[in-house]
Design an enzyme around this catalytic site. Structure first.
Site, PDB file in Angstrom:
ATOM      1  N   PRO A  10      32.059  30.541  14.478  1.00 58.46           N
ATOM      2  CA  PRO A  10      33.365  30.735  13.860  1.00 58.46           C
ATOM      3  C   PRO A  10      34.358  31.487  14.709  1.00 58.46           C
ATOM      4  O   PRO A  10      33.690  32.195  15.440  1.00 58.46           O
ATOM      5  CB  PRO A  10      33.151  31.676  12.519  1.00 58.46           C
ATOM      6  CG  PRO A  10      31.808  32.250  12.730  1.00 58.46           C
ATOM      7  CD  PRO A  10      31.125  31.241  13.585  1.00 58.46           C
ATOM      8  N   ASN A  11      35.550  31.048  14.708  1.00 59.33           N
ATOM      9  CA  ASN A  11      36.692  31.592  15.332  1.00 59.33           C
ATOM     10  C   ASN A  11      36.752  31.362  16.910  1.00 59.33           C
ATOM     11  O   ASN A  11      37.490  31.686  17.502  1.00 59.33           O
ATOM     12  CB  ASN A  11      36.743  33.082  15.244  1.00 59.33           C
ATOM     13  CG  ASN A  11      36.984  33.569  13.761  1.00 59.33           C
ATOM     14  OD1 ASN A  11      37.821  33.338  13.205  1.00 59.33           O
ATOM     15  ND2 ASN A  11      35.781  34.542  13.158  1.00 59.33           N
ATOM     16  N   ARG A  18      42.683  34.469  21.185  1.00 58.17           N
ATOM     17  CA  ARG A  18      42.009  35.635  20.373  1.00 58.17           C
ATOM     18  C   ARG A  18      41.438  36.819  21.131  1.00 58.17           C
ATOM     19  O   ARG A  18      40.778  36.514  22.030  1.00 58.17           O
ATOM     20  CB  ARG A  18      40.729  34.993  19.706  1.00 58.17           C
ATOM     21  CG  ARG A  18      39.839  35.770  19.017  1.00 58.17           C
ATOM     22  CD  ARG A  18      38.619  35.163  18.669  1.00 58.17           C
ATOM     23  NE  ARG A  18      37.670  36.029  17.808  1.00 58.17           N
ATOM     24  CZ  ARG A  18      36.544  36.033  17.884  1.00 58.17           C
ATOM     25  NH1 ARG A  18      35.804  35.131  18.249  1.00 58.17           N
ATOM     26  NH2 ARG A  18      35.693  36.863  17.046  1.00 58.17           N
ATOM     27  N   TYR A  23      37.394  38.563  24.755  1.00 54.26           N
ATOM     28  CA  TYR A  23      37.048  37.340  25.138  1.00 54.26           C
ATOM     29  C   TYR A  23      37.535  36.375  26.387  1.00 54.26           C
ATOM     30  O   TYR A  23      36.748  35.324  26.699  1.00 54.26           O
ATOM     31  CB  TYR A  23      37.254  36.434  23.886  1.00 54.26           C
ATOM     32  CG  TYR A  23      36.409  37.105  22.624  1.00 54.26           C
ATOM     33  CD1 TYR A  23      35.018  37.185  23.039  1.00 54.26           C
ATOM     34  CD2 TYR A  23      37.028  37.528  21.452  1.00 54.26           C
ATOM     35  CE1 TYR A  23      34.565  37.945  21.813  1.00 54.26           C
ATOM     36  CE2 TYR A  23      36.662  38.230  20.423  1.00 54.26           C
ATOM     37  CZ  TYR A  23      35.012  38.329  20.608  1.00 54.26           C
ATOM     38  OH  TYR A  23      34.509  39.085  19.623  1.00 54.26           O
ATOM     39  N   ASN A  74      26.466  30.031  20.559  1.00 48.60           N
ATOM     40  CA  ASN A  74      27.263  31.378  20.549  1.00 48.60           C
ATOM     41  C   ASN A  74      27.738  31.182  19.307  1.00 48.60           C
ATOM     42  O   ASN A  74      28.558  30.405  18.610  1.00 48.60           O
ATOM     43  CB  ASN A  74      28.517  31.370  21.147  1.00 48.60           C
ATOM     44  CG  ASN A  74      29.455  32.450  21.246  1.00 48.60           C
ATOM     45  OD1 ASN A  74      29.162  33.154  20.058  1.00 48.60           O
ATOM     46  ND2 ASN A  74      30.447  32.771  21.918  1.00 48.60           N
ATOM     47  N   ALA A  77      30.052  35.655  14.779  1.00 48.05           N
ATOM     48  CA  ALA A  77      29.648  36.640  13.888  1.00 48.05           C
ATOM     49  C   ALA A  77      28.409  36.410  13.173  1.00 48.05           C
ATOM     50  O   ALA A  77      27.755  37.306  12.628  1.00 48.05           O
ATOM     51  CB  ALA A  77      30.793  36.978  12.779  1.00 48.05           C
ATOM     52  N   ASP A  87      16.200  31.105  10.715  1.00 50.79           N
ATOM     53  CA  ASP A  87      15.120  30.106  10.365  1.00 50.79           C
ATOM     54  C   ASP A  87      15.210  28.720  10.843  1.00 50.79           C
ATOM     55  O   ASP A  87      14.303  27.996  11.030  1.00 50.79           O
ATOM     56  CB  ASP A  87      15.196  29.981   8.746  1.00 50.79           C
ATOM     57  CG  ASP A  87      14.671  31.160   7.800  1.00 50.79           C
ATOM     58  OD1 ASP A  87      13.929  31.994   8.504  1.00 50.79           O
ATOM     59  OD2 ASP A  87      14.884  31.122   6.633  1.00 50.79           O
ATOM     60  N   GLU A  98      20.419  32.068  22.852  1.00 52.23           N
ATOM     61  CA  GLU A  98      21.619  32.639  22.133  1.00 52.23           C
ATOM     62  C   GLU A  98      22.622  33.262  23.382  1.00 52.23           C
ATOM     63  O   GLU A  98      22.100  33.871  24.296  1.00 52.23           O
ATOM     64  CB  GLU A  98      21.198  34.129  21.423  1.00 52.23           C
ATOM     65  CG  GLU A  98      22.272  34.885  20.948  1.00 52.23           C
ATOM     66  CD  GLU A  98      21.883  35.957  19.867  1.00 52.23           C
ATOM     67  OE1 GLU A  98      20.836  35.700  19.476  1.00 52.23           O
ATOM     68  OE2 GLU A  98      22.454  36.690  20.065  1.00 52.23           O
ATOM     69  N   HIS A 100      26.737  35.130  24.255  1.00 56.19           N
ATOM     70  CA  HIS A 100      27.862  35.680  23.734  1.00 56.19           C
ATOM     71  C   HIS A 100      28.768  35.948  25.104  1.00 56.19           C
ATOM     72  O   HIS A 100      28.315  36.133  26.067  1.00 56.19           O
ATOM     73  CB  HIS A 100      27.669  36.875  23.291  1.00 56.19           C
ATOM     74  CG  HIS A 100      26.863  37.034  22.047  1.00 56.19           C
ATOM     75  ND1 HIS A 100      27.131  36.700  20.669  1.00 56.19           N
ATOM     76  CD2 HIS A 100      25.525  37.243  21.782  1.00 56.19           C
ATOM     77  CE1 HIS A 100      26.280  36.508  19.804  1.00 56.19           C
ATOM     78  NE2 HIS A 100      25.046  36.799  20.519  1.00 56.19           N
ATOM     79  N   LEU A 101      30.079  35.735  25.017  1.00 56.31           N
ATOM     80  CA  LEU A 101      31.122  36.063  25.966  1.00 56.31           C
ATOM     81  C   LEU A 101      31.231  37.550  26.216  1.00 56.31           C
ATOM     82  O   LEU A 101      31.205  37.915  27.408  1.00 56.31           O
ATOM     83  CB  LEU A 101      32.549  35.563  25.520  1.00 56.31           C
ATOM     84  CG  LEU A 101      32.757  33.943  25.180  1.00 56.31           C
ATOM     85  CD1 LEU A 101      33.732  33.798  24.155  1.00 56.31           C
ATOM     86  CD2 LEU A 101      33.084  33.365  26.525  1.00 56.31           C
ATOM     87  N   SER A 102      31.089  38.326  25.369  1.00 53.35           N
ATOM     88  CA  SER A 102      31.291  39.773  25.406  1.00 53.35           C
ATOM     89  C   SER A 102      29.922  40.323  25.172  1.00 53.35           C
ATOM     90  O   SER A 102      28.827  39.774  24.834  1.00 53.35           O
ATOM     91  CB  SER A 102      32.138  40.413  24.153  1.00 53.35           C
ATOM     92  OG  SER A 102      31.532  40.264  23.030  1.00 53.35           O
ATOM     93  N   ARG A 107      29.719  47.160  22.218  1.00 58.53           N
ATOM     94  CA  ARG A 107      30.749  47.022  21.144  1.00 58.53           C
ATOM     95  C   ARG A 107      30.343  47.761  19.785  1.00 58.53           C
ATOM     96  O   ARG A 107      29.327  48.687  19.929  1.00 58.53           O
ATOM     97  CB  ARG A 107      31.205  45.732  21.063  1.00 58.53           C
ATOM     98  CG  ARG A 107      31.546  44.975  22.053  1.00 58.53           C
ATOM     99  CD  ARG A 107      32.187  43.518  22.076  1.00 58.53           C
ATOM    100  NE  ARG A 107      33.136  43.612  21.095  1.00 58.53           N
ATOM    101  CZ  ARG A 107      33.434  42.364  20.278  1.00 58.53           C
ATOM    102  NH1 ARG A 107      33.077  41.281  20.772  1.00 58.53           N
ATOM    103  NH2 ARG A 107      34.679  42.477  19.419  1.00 58.53           N
ATOM    104  N   ARG A 111      27.366  45.061  15.813  1.00 54.97           N
ATOM    105  CA  ARG A 111      27.369  43.757  16.593  1.00 54.97           C
ATOM    106  C   ARG A 111      25.919  44.126  17.429  1.00 54.97           C
ATOM    107  O   ARG A 111      25.694  43.004  18.208  1.00 54.97           O
ATOM    108  CB  ARG A 111      28.294  43.631  17.579  1.00 54.97           C
ATOM    109  CG  ARG A 111      29.504  43.096  17.119  1.00 54.97           C
ATOM    110  CD  ARG A 111      30.786  42.962  18.129  1.00 54.97           C
ATOM    111  NE  ARG A 111      31.785  43.212  17.546  1.00 54.97           N
ATOM    112  CZ  ARG A 111      32.638  42.093  16.740  1.00 54.97           C
ATOM    113  NH1 ARG A 111      32.266  41.036  16.502  1.00 54.97           N
ATOM    114  NH2 ARG A 111      33.973  42.425  16.289  1.00 54.97           N
TER     115      ARG A 111
END
Ligand code: DQA
Length: 147
Positions: A10-11, A18, A23, A74, A77, A87, A98, A100-102, A107, A111
């Site tokens: 999402p997002n 954003r 990001y 990614n 949230a 699962d 997994e 993430h950009l950040s 943070r 998170r």
């Protein structure tokens, strides 16, 4: 040639507009182009997708079981909330990385926990768009060591 799914939650469709201070300025289309180009250079194909819906990510992870050699995800949230993604990652045999950009650990406290991480092969975070390329390189070396 290995085929990797790159799944975005999402997002992430709003990247570029954003919170660019967190990001970066790349759009998701820019990042897709970087991933496809890396695949052409290094010898893998990339199926790059984004959804704002948790169940769609679950469906794509199931699809990867027969259609891909690995997943770079990614989950946005949903990383911090989704037992369903945990699962799904455990239910399939293809490796999951997994990303993430950040740097989520630098943070807010909410998170710092990932439901997905314990079911993933590993986690890459904090390198901006480069996190995607590092995740794909990790998948490629996992695929090669499984041969
Ligand atoms: C993110 C980090 C998450 O905490 C956040 O909810 C996102 C993006 C990242 O790429 O840095 O949507 O996954």
């Amino acid at each position: 040639m290995p085929r990797f799914f790159v799944l975005n939650g999402p997002n992430l469709n709003l990247l570029g507009k954003r919170e660019p201070g967190i990001y970066g300025g790349h759009t998701l289309a820019d990042i897709e182009a970087l991933c496809v180009e890396a695949g052409a250079r290094l010898g893998f194909t990339v199926d790059f997708r984004q959804t704002n819906h948790e169940g769609t990510l679950v469906d794509w992870m199931h699809e990867a079981q027969d259609a891909a050699d690995g997943i770079a995800i990614n989950a946005g949230a949903y990383t911090h909330t989704s037992i369903a993604l945990h699962d799904a990652a455990r239910a399939i045999r293809v490796p999951v990385v997994e990303l993430h950009l950040s740097n989520v650990h630098a943070r807010e406290a909410f998170r710092h926990h990932s439901y997905l991480a314990p079911a993933a092969k590993g986690v890459i975070c904090g390198f901006g768009a480069q996190s995607y390329l590092l995740a794909l390189q990790a998948l490629q070396s996992l695929t090669q060591s499984a041969e």
